[in-house]
Design a protein around this motif. Structure first.
Motif, PDB file in Angstrom:
ATOM      1  N   ASP A 200      -0.547  -0.826  -5.479  1.00 60.28           N
ATOM      2  CA  ASP A 200       0.443  -1.552  -4.673  1.00 60.28           C
ATOM      3  C   ASP A 200       1.844  -1.489  -5.275  1.00 60.28           C
ATOM      4  O   ASP A 200       2.793  -2.021  -4.690  1.00 60.28           O
TER       5      ASP A 200
ATOM      6  N   GLU B 234       0.466   4.278   1.178  1.00 60.66           N
ATOM      7  CA  GLU B 234       0.575   5.019   2.429  1.00 60.66           C
ATOM      8  C   GLU B 234       1.332   4.249   3.503  1.00 60.66           C
ATOM      9  O   GLU B 234       1.802   4.840   4.480  1.00 60.66           O
ATOM     10  N   GLN B 235       1.454   2.932   3.331  1.00 61.38           N
ATOM     11  CA  GLN B 235       2.187   2.129   4.301  1.00 61.38           C
ATOM     12  C   GLN B 235       3.660   1.945   3.929  1.00 61.38           C
ATOM     13  O   GLN B 235       4.412   1.298   4.659  1.00 61.38           O
ATOM     14  N   THR B 236       4.052   2.515   2.814  1.00 60.45           N
ATOM     15  CA  THR B 236       5.447   2.472   2.370  1.00 60.45           C
ATOM     16  C   THR B 236       6.123   3.769   2.779  1.00 60.45           C
ATOM     17  O   THR B 236       5.607   4.858   2.483  1.00 60.45           O
ATOM     18  N   ASP B 237       7.249   3.664   3.452  1.00 61.63           N
ATOM     19  CA  ASP B 237       7.937   4.861   3.937  1.00 61.63           C
ATOM     20  C   ASP B 237       8.298   5.787   2.776  1.00 61.63           C
ATOM     21  O   ASP B 237       8.664   5.335   1.693  1.00 61.63           O
TER      22      ASP B 237
ATOM     23  N   ALA C  61       0.831  -1.206   0.000  1.00 63.79           N
ATOM     24  CA  ALA C  61       0.000   0.000   0.000  1.00 63.79           C
ATOM     25  C   ALA C  61       0.865   1.255   0.000  1.00 63.79           C
ATOM     26  O   ALA C  61       1.855   1.329   0.726  1.00 63.79           O
TER      27      ALA C  61
END
Length: 257
Positions: A143, A92-95, A90
């Protein structure tokens, strides 16, 4: 004797390209941020292979390595911008640092390579650039958002330079494989890889690149070359399908259980 300079050549697709071109009599430049692996491959191949350290996001390293390789090989005939990275999952979940690193390597690396190599390519008896794009550049992938965007950028760089560098007699082409059996796709977190599968080998991509280097230049030589049956189907359909159909198709392909 022609030569080829390959970025990200220590393993995976890059190593397959190096091996294939060496077998066909080329002088081969194996450049990678992993210098130990690059040197091991060069030693395995033989005396027509040369390894070196290259961080593709560093323009000064490009200048140094290209100068070094040209002095060794005599001229630079083929540049393959192969180095790349992939972060999945995702958005937003990837730095954010991972998103930035993807652009630094996948996009800036290609810009750096093309810009630094041009003076050598202009002087060569034959010159061609092959960039590693992706089927992810056909339609933006959930993704894989930043990776997909980076490959769209590679596609744009390729198209623009293929026209602009006609004045120098240099074709700039790319390959667009779907998922390839390399370490890059191991443990990848994207619905599309689960639904589409991984059916291409690094050798499949290397063979396509070899064909693109060998093909005689004409107005009918395509700038983009999908690799594999599924990539070819997706690329062809994207040209004729309405935008909402492309969107719905990619939503279906990316669907998770």
């Amino acid at each position: 004797m022609h030569s080829i300079f390959i970025s990200g050549a220590a393993q995976g697709i890059g190593a397959a390209i190096a091996t294939l071109f060496y077998q066909h009599g080329y002088k081969v430049g194996i450049y990678d941020i992993n210098i130990d692996q690059a040197q091991a491959l060069a030693q395995q191949l033989g005396t027509r292979a040369k390894a070196g350290l290259l961080d593709v996001s560093d323009y000064s390293q490009w200048q140094h390595t290209l100068s070094e390789f040209k002095a060794w090989s005599g001229e630079i005939n083929v540049l393959v911008n192969n180095a790349g990275i992939l972060y999945s999952g995702a958005f937003e979940q990837t730095d954010i640092t991972a998103h930035h690193r993807t652009i630094d390597i996948n996009v800036k690396g290609v810009l750096n390579g093309c810009h630094a190599a041009l003076p050598y390519l202009q002087k060569a008896s034959f010159a061609r650039v092959i960039n590693l794009s992706s089927a992810s550049a056909i339609y933006g992938q959930p993704d894989l958002v930043t990776y997909s965007a980076s490959k769209f950028a590679v596609r744009g760089i390729t198209e623009g330079l293929d026209i602009e560098w006609q004045k120098y007699g240099i074709r700039v082409l790319d390959v667009m494989p779907l998922f390839v059996q390399t370490a890059m796709v191991k443990d990848m977190d994207a619905g599309s890889i689960k639904n589409m599968g991984v059916h291409l080998s690094a050798e499949d991509v290397a063979n396509q690149i070899y064909r693109q280097v060998q093909v005689k230049d004409s107005i009918f030589t395509p700038t983009h070359q999908p690799v594999g049956f599924k990539s070819k189907i997706l690329f062809s359909l994207s040209k004729v399908s309405p935008q909402f159909v492309n969107r719905m198709s990619n939503m279906f392909l990316a669907k998770r259980e």
